[in-house]
Enzyme design. Structure first.
Site, short mmCIF file in Angstrom:
data_model
loop_
_atom_site.label_atom_id
_atom_site.label_comp_id
_atom_site.label_asym_id
_atom_site.label_seq_id
_atom_site.Cartn_x
_atom_site.Cartn_y
_atom_site.Cartn_z
N SER A 127 0.83 -1.20 0.00
CA SER A 127 0.00 0.00 0.00
C SER A 127 0.87 1.25 0.00
O SER A 127 1.98 1.25 0.55
CB SER A 127 -0.87 -0.02 1.25
OG SER A 127 -1.44 1.24 1.48
N TYR A 152 -1.74 -1.16 10.98
CA TYR A 152 -2.01 -1.70 9.65
C TYR A 152 -0.86 -1.34 8.70
O TYR A 152 -0.31 -2.19 8.00
CB TYR A 152 -3.33 -1.15 9.10
CG TYR A 152 -3.45 -1.27 7.59
CD1 TYR A 152 -3.72 -2.49 7.00
CD2 TYR A 152 -3.23 -0.17 6.76
CE1 TYR A 152 -3.79 -2.61 5.61
CE2 TYR A 152 -3.29 -0.27 5.39
CZ TYR A 152 -3.57 -1.50 4.82
OH TYR A 152 -3.62 -1.60 3.44
N LYS A 156 2.26 -3.68 6.61
CA LYS A 156 2.64 -3.68 5.19
C LYS A 156 4.15 -3.46 5.05
O LYS A 156 4.82 -4.12 4.25
CB LYS A 156 1.85 -2.61 4.41
CG LYS A 156 0.37 -2.92 4.28
CD LYS A 156 0.12 -4.17 3.42
CE LYS A 156 -1.32 -4.59 3.38
NZ LYS A 156 -1.55 -5.91 2.79
N ARG A 234 -5.87 12.65 -3.25
CA ARG A 234 -5.48 11.24 -3.33
C ARG A 234 -5.44 10.81 -4.80
O ARG A 234 -5.94 11.51 -5.68
CB ARG A 234 -6.50 10.34 -2.61
CG ARG A 234 -6.60 10.56 -1.11
CD ARG A 234 -5.40 9.96 -0.38
NE ARG A 234 -5.52 10.11 1.05
CZ ARG A 234 -5.17 11.21 1.73
NH1 ARG A 234 -4.70 12.27 1.09
NH2 ARG A 234 -5.30 11.26 3.03
#
Ligand code: UD1
Length: 341
Positions: A127, A152, A156, A234
């Site tokens: 990610s 989280y 990754k 984004r």
């Protein structure tokens, strides 16, 4: 016999779209999923899309014995695409152990099983969260990996590191670490898409549920950022474009000598603000969305989007779908969902 590819988390959002792309490219996808965050009826939808029922093994990827039993049946397999993971950032703050156990634990099980059965090709779901609060707005694969803002995110970063160490140590593995930006949209058929559990955290499912009347209104998290319209920026990528990149990544790995490890950003290369996204959603779907501008959400990065040059060069990949396509497909999918969990 077509080339077999094991897809963990194959009933999930990105997994299910990748299964379809693999099938269309002539592969036989074998799904490993325990349906903890997906619905078994997605398999019926995949069958509708592919014309054949996909091979599915209901397995928790933390369960090494069960995973190895499945791998033992596909020793001729061409590679593994490992999606299975928990992904709710907020939940990972409340229950970090769950995230390390599942996300890191599953990867270790998969790596052991790959070693045992001499499987060489791994595509790993990472990610853009690994870039954290980046100093650069447009991030390349060379941009520094920052210390994570959530457990989280840290899983990754940790998983990426484990894969690199394993390749260094074993020399008989090839891997792509794919860093996704913000996946949105659904299959153009309307048959598969995202199924968030409970109140969605992500923007697009919140928008579609608001448009459907499940949520009263959307709150835009912050209108005072240093961006042209004050809202976060984004890089929103259509899930089918993202899925297709996995097939290309796997083909590329197959053509390479081992050992091999590389990172690719998967985004559109274009930044979109929250307000721009809302306006596009309203325009393409010819409706009005009830929203207000509220406070900032803690932990949100002001703006980030991908430099996608490397993925273009390495995989000869670029996006086919526009933001408008993605938002039409998301809305079409939402309208077809019978009930939310
Ligand atoms: C989040 C995760 C990221 C994960 C990605 C998966 C965080 C900090 N990051 O990214 O690790 O990989 O989801 O898609 O949670 N927004 C609103 N109102 C809403 C919901 C969102 O204004 O109700 C805004 C957010 O402030 C943000 C943008 O929409 O600017 C996108 O948010 P979201 O979909 O949650 O994705 P990210 O936070 O970028």
């Amino acid at each position: 016999m077509n080339k077999v590819v094991i897809v963990t988390g194959g009933a999930g959002y990105i997994g299910s779209h990748t299964v379809v792309e693999l099938f269309n490219a002539g592969f036989t996808p074998v799904l490993l999923d325990d349906f903890r965050n997906s619905q078994p009826w997605i398999i019926d939808r995949l069958e509708q899309l592919m014309g054949v029922r996909p091979l599915v093994h209901e397995v928790d990827c933390q369960d090494a014995i069960a995973v190895e039993e499945v791998f033992a049946r596909y020793t001729n397999c061409d590679g593994v695409i490992h999606f299975a993971a928990d992904k709710a950032v907020g939940e990972s703050v409340v229950n970090p152990v769950k995230y390390y156990q599942n996300n890191v634990g599953s990867l270790c099980v998969i790596l052991n099983a790959m070693k045992r059965f001499h499987l060489e090709n791994l595509v790993f779901s990472s990610s853009c969260t690994v870039y954290g609060e980046s100093d650069e707005i447009v991030v390349t694969e060379e941009s520094p990996v920052k210390s994570a803002v959530s457990p989280y995110g840290d899983t990754k970063i940790t998983c990426e590191r484990i894969i690199r160490y394993q390749i260094e140590a074993e020399q008989d593995l090839k891997a792509f670490l794919l860093r996704y930006f913000n996946p949105i949209g659904a299959h153009p058929s309307g048959l598969i898409g995202e199924l968030p559990q409970g109140v969605p955290n992500n923007l697009v499912p919140y928008i579609t549920q608001t448009a459907k009347g499940i949520r009263e209104k959307l709150t835009v998290f912050g209108g005072d950022y240093h961006t042209p319209d004050g809202t976060n920026i984004r890089d929103y990528i259509h899930v089918c474009d993202l899925a297709r990149a996995h097939v290309l990544a796997l083909n590329y790995l197959s053509s390479k000598e081992k050992p091999f490890c590389d990172v690719l950003n998967l985004g559109t290369g274009k930044g979109t603000s929250v307000l721009e996204l809302i306006t596009t959603f309203e325009d393409v779907n010819e409706l009005k969305l009830n929203y207000t501008i509220g406070d900032r959400r803690s932990g949100d990065v002001e703006q980030i989007y991908a430099n996608t040059q490397k993925a273009k060069e390495v995989l000869d990949w670029s996006c086919d779908f526009s933001l408008g396509d993605a938002l039409r497909h998301s809305w079409q999918w939402e309208k077809g969902i019978k009930e939310h969990s």
